[in-house]
Scaffold this motif. Structure first.
Motif, PDB file in Angstrom:
ATOM      1  N   PHE A  36       4.887   3.463 -40.219  1.00  0.00           N
ATOM      2  CA  PHE A  36       5.887   2.529 -39.686  1.00  0.00           C
ATOM      3  C   PHE A  36       6.541   1.745 -40.829  1.00  0.00           C
ATOM      4  N   LEU A  37       5.710   1.176 -41.706  1.00  0.00           N
ATOM      5  CA  LEU A  37       6.227   0.343 -42.795  1.00  0.00           C
ATOM      6  C   LEU A  37       7.093   1.152 -43.757  1.00  0.00           C
ATOM      7  N   ILE A  38       6.590   2.280 -44.196  1.00  0.00           N
ATOM      8  CA  ILE A  38       7.348   3.086 -45.159  1.00  0.00           C
ATOM      9  C   ILE A  38       8.669   3.541 -44.551  1.00  0.00           C
ATOM     10  N   ALA A  39       8.642   3.984 -43.309  1.00  0.00           N
ATOM     11  CA  ALA A  39       9.893   4.405 -42.659  1.00  0.00           C
ATOM     12  C   ALA A  39      10.898   3.261 -42.655  1.00  0.00           C
ATOM     13  N   TYR A  40      10.452   2.101 -42.213  1.00  0.00           N
ATOM     14  CA  TYR A  40      11.371   0.969 -42.129  1.00  0.00           C
ATOM     15  C   TYR A  40      11.925   0.607 -43.511  1.00  0.00           C
ATOM     16  N   LEU A  41      11.060   0.546 -44.507  1.00  0.00           N
ATOM     17  CA  LEU A  41      11.499   0.173 -45.855  1.00  0.00           C
ATOM     18  C   LEU A  41      12.443   1.207 -46.470  1.00  0.00           C
ATOM     19  N   LEU A  42      12.340   2.465 -46.026  1.00  0.00           N
ATOM     20  CA  LEU A  42      13.212   3.521 -46.554  1.00  0.00           C
ATOM     21  C   LEU A  42      14.456   3.740 -45.701  1.00  0.00           C
ATOM     22  N   GLY A  43      14.647   2.877 -44.698  1.00  0.00           N
ATOM     23  CA  GLY A  43      15.875   2.921 -43.923  1.00  0.00           C
ATOM     24  C   GLY A  43      15.848   3.823 -42.707  1.00  0.00           C
ATOM     25  N   ILE A  44      14.664   4.242 -42.277  1.00  0.00           N
ATOM     26  CA  ILE A  44      14.535   5.033 -41.053  1.00  0.00           C
ATOM     27  C   ILE A  44      13.899   4.119 -40.008  1.00  0.00           C
ATOM     28  N   LEU A  45      14.622   3.846 -38.959  1.00  0.00           N
ATOM     29  CA  LEU A  45      14.178   2.873 -37.963  1.00  0.00           C
ATOM     30  C   LEU A  45      13.094   3.443 -37.049  1.00  0.00           C
ATOM     31  N   ILE A 147       2.542   5.258 -52.550  1.00  0.00           N
ATOM     32  CA  ILE A 147       1.468   4.342 -52.954  1.00  0.00           C
ATOM     33  C   ILE A 147       2.031   3.114 -53.655  1.00  0.00           C
ATOM     34  N   LEU A 148       3.022   3.314 -54.499  1.00  0.00           N
ATOM     35  CA  LEU A 148       3.650   2.165 -55.168  1.00  0.00           C
ATOM     36  C   LEU A 148       4.267   1.200 -54.155  1.00  0.00           C
ATOM     37  N   ILE A 149       4.965   1.733 -53.170  1.00  0.00           N
ATOM     38  CA  ILE A 149       5.591   0.891 -52.140  1.00  0.00           C
ATOM     39  C   ILE A 149       4.516   0.181 -51.311  1.00  0.00           C
ATOM     40  N   LEU A 150       3.489   0.906 -50.920  1.00  0.00           N
ATOM     41  CA  LEU A 150       2.407   0.306 -50.119  1.00  0.00           C
ATOM     42  C   LEU A 150       1.695  -0.812 -50.887  1.00  0.00           C
ATOM     43  N   ARG A 151       1.441  -0.589 -52.152  1.00  0.00           N
ATOM     44  CA  ARG A 151       0.793  -1.634 -52.963  1.00  0.00           C
ATOM     45  C   ARG A 151       1.674  -2.871 -53.051  1.00  0.00           C
ATOM     46  N   ARG A 152       2.961  -2.650 -53.238  1.00  0.00           N
ATOM     47  CA  ARG A 152       3.891  -3.773 -53.376  1.00  0.00           C
ATOM     48  C   ARG A 152       3.987  -4.583 -52.083  1.00  0.00           C
ATOM     49  N   HIS A 153       3.833  -3.916 -50.954  1.00  0.00           N
ATOM     50  CA  HIS A 153       4.017  -4.573 -49.657  1.00  0.00           C
ATOM     51  C   HIS A 153       2.736  -4.588 -48.830  1.00  0.00           C
ATOM     52  N   GLU A 154       1.619  -4.796 -49.496  1.00  0.00           N
ATOM     53  CA  GLU A 154       0.308  -4.836 -48.834  1.00  0.00           C
ATOM     54  C   GLU A 154       0.261  -5.902 -47.741  1.00  0.00           C
ATOM     55  N   LYS A 155       0.818  -7.065 -48.020  1.00  0.00           N
ATOM     56  CA  LYS A 155       0.817  -8.167 -47.053  1.00  0.00           C
ATOM     57  C   LYS A 155       1.566  -7.755 -45.768  1.00  0.00           C
ATOM     58  N   ALA A 156       2.706  -7.136 -45.937  1.00  0.00           N
ATOM     59  CA  ALA A 156       3.495  -6.701 -44.779  1.00  0.00           C
ATOM     60  C   ALA A 156       2.736  -5.641 -43.984  1.00  0.00           C
ATOM     61  N   ILE A 177       7.539  -7.512 -40.472  1.00  0.00           N
ATOM     62  CA  ILE A 177       7.796  -6.926 -41.794  1.00  0.00           C
ATOM     63  C   ILE A 177       8.806  -7.784 -42.549  1.00  0.00           C
ATOM     64  N   GLU A 178       9.911  -8.101 -41.883  1.00  0.00           N
ATOM     65  CA  GLU A 178      10.966  -8.884 -42.530  1.00  0.00           C
ATOM     66  C   GLU A 178      10.451 -10.235 -43.031  1.00  0.00           C
ATOM     67  N   LYS A 179       9.645 -10.888 -42.225  1.00  0.00           N
ATOM     68  CA  LYS A 179       9.116 -12.194 -42.601  1.00  0.00           C
ATOM     69  C   LYS A 179       8.060 -12.088 -43.701  1.00  0.00           C
ATOM     70  N   SER A 180       7.404 -10.948 -43.802  1.00  0.00           N
ATOM     71  CA  SER A 180       6.330 -10.771 -44.784  1.00  0.00           C
ATOM     72  C   SER A 180       6.847 -10.411 -46.164  1.00  0.00           C
ATOM     73  N   ILE A 181       8.047  -9.918 -46.209  1.00  0.00           N
ATOM     74  CA  ILE A 181       8.603  -9.486 -47.500  1.00  0.00           C
ATOM     75  C   ILE A 181       9.426 -10.639 -48.074  1.00  0.00           C
ATOM     76  N   SER A 182       8.946 -11.179 -49.147  1.00  0.00           N
ATOM     77  CA  SER A 182       9.668 -12.306 -49.752  1.00  0.00           C
ATOM     78  C   SER A 182      10.806 -11.777 -50.624  1.00  0.00           C
ATOM     79  N   ASP A 183      11.709 -12.654 -50.979  1.00  0.00           N
ATOM     80  CA  ASP A 183      12.826 -12.268 -51.860  1.00  0.00           C
ATOM     81  C   ASP A 183      12.309 -11.768 -53.193  1.00  0.00           C
ATOM     82  N   ASP A 184      11.172 -12.264 -53.634  1.00  0.00           N
ATOM     83  CA  ASP A 184      10.597 -11.819 -54.906  1.00  0.00           C
ATOM     84  C   ASP A 184      10.153 -10.365 -54.847  1.00  0.00           C
ATOM     85  N   ASP A 185       9.775  -9.894 -53.655  1.00  0.00           N
ATOM     86  CA  ASP A 185       9.308  -8.522 -53.511  1.00  0.00           C
ATOM     87  C   ASP A 185      10.443  -7.502 -53.488  1.00  0.00           C
ATOM     88  N   LEU A 186      11.649  -7.958 -53.202  1.00  0.00           N
ATOM     89  CA  LEU A 186      12.757  -7.010 -53.058  1.00  0.00           C
ATOM     90  C   LEU A 186      13.378  -6.625 -54.335  1.00  0.00           C
TER      91      LEU A 186
END
Length: 186
Positions: A36-45, A147-156, A177-186
């Protein structure tokens, strides 16, 4: 107990697993949260998810569906049907397909689930004419990037898994997800 193409057997085994093994239950949740997380972060809803075969039976009315995440992937399906999948779309699909396995590996040191996911990706790569060497390279690339994306967004991912455990809607899960990803993570 092979009836309805193994659906009843799968339903029974999956229900027993979720009922009597917290480890199994947690592993499935984490696996699906990864997809779910990876799909959303890669632009697949993501458009829906199920965590058990019983849940899938209730939602989809089918015995042959297990835990899984469904996506709004019309563009990808259209490309596959044309037989011409862009590199960008292939990379997205590869990461999404392997996200559950990568999540399990990060959290537990190995993956128990994901055979269907890896077989689906393997079949796609073969249908696109990939040699085994080229397919292996695509899989390695996708696993490392996922794995890199998952590590970066572990909190989300962690908060998403918690929301999915509670049966929250896709909209609520995306909001988390949106609330868990801070501006620093983007």
């Amino acid at each position: 107990m092979v009836s309805f193409n193994g659906g009843i057997g799968t339903l029974v085994l999956d229900t027993i697993g979720h009922t009597f093994s917290q480890k199994y239950h947690n592993r499935v949740i984490q696996h699906e949260a990864g997809h779910f997380l990876i799909a959303y972060l890669l632009g697949i809803l993501p458009k829906g998810y199920t965590l058990t075969s019983l849940d899938a039976l209730k939602k989809e009315g089918s015995l042959n569906i297990q835990a899984g995440t469904a996506f709004v992937d019309f563009e990808f399906i259209e490309e596959v049907n044309r037989g011409k999948v862009t590199a960008t779309m292939l990379n997205r699909f590869s990461c999404i397909a392997l996200a559950g396995v990568a999540t399990e590996y990060l959290l537990f040191g190995y993956a128990e689930g994901g055979l269907f996911d890896t077989n689906q990706l393997d079949a796609l790569l073969k249908s696109l004419g990939f040699t085994q060497k080229k397919a292996d390279s695509q899989v390695r690339w996708a696993v490392l990037n996922t794995i890199l994306i998952l590590r970066r967004h572990e909190k989300a991912r962690s908060k998403l898994a918690e929301a999915m455990t509670q049966g929250k809607s896709v909209v609520v899960c995306i909001d988390i997800i949106e609330k868990s990803i801070s501006d620093d993570d983007l």
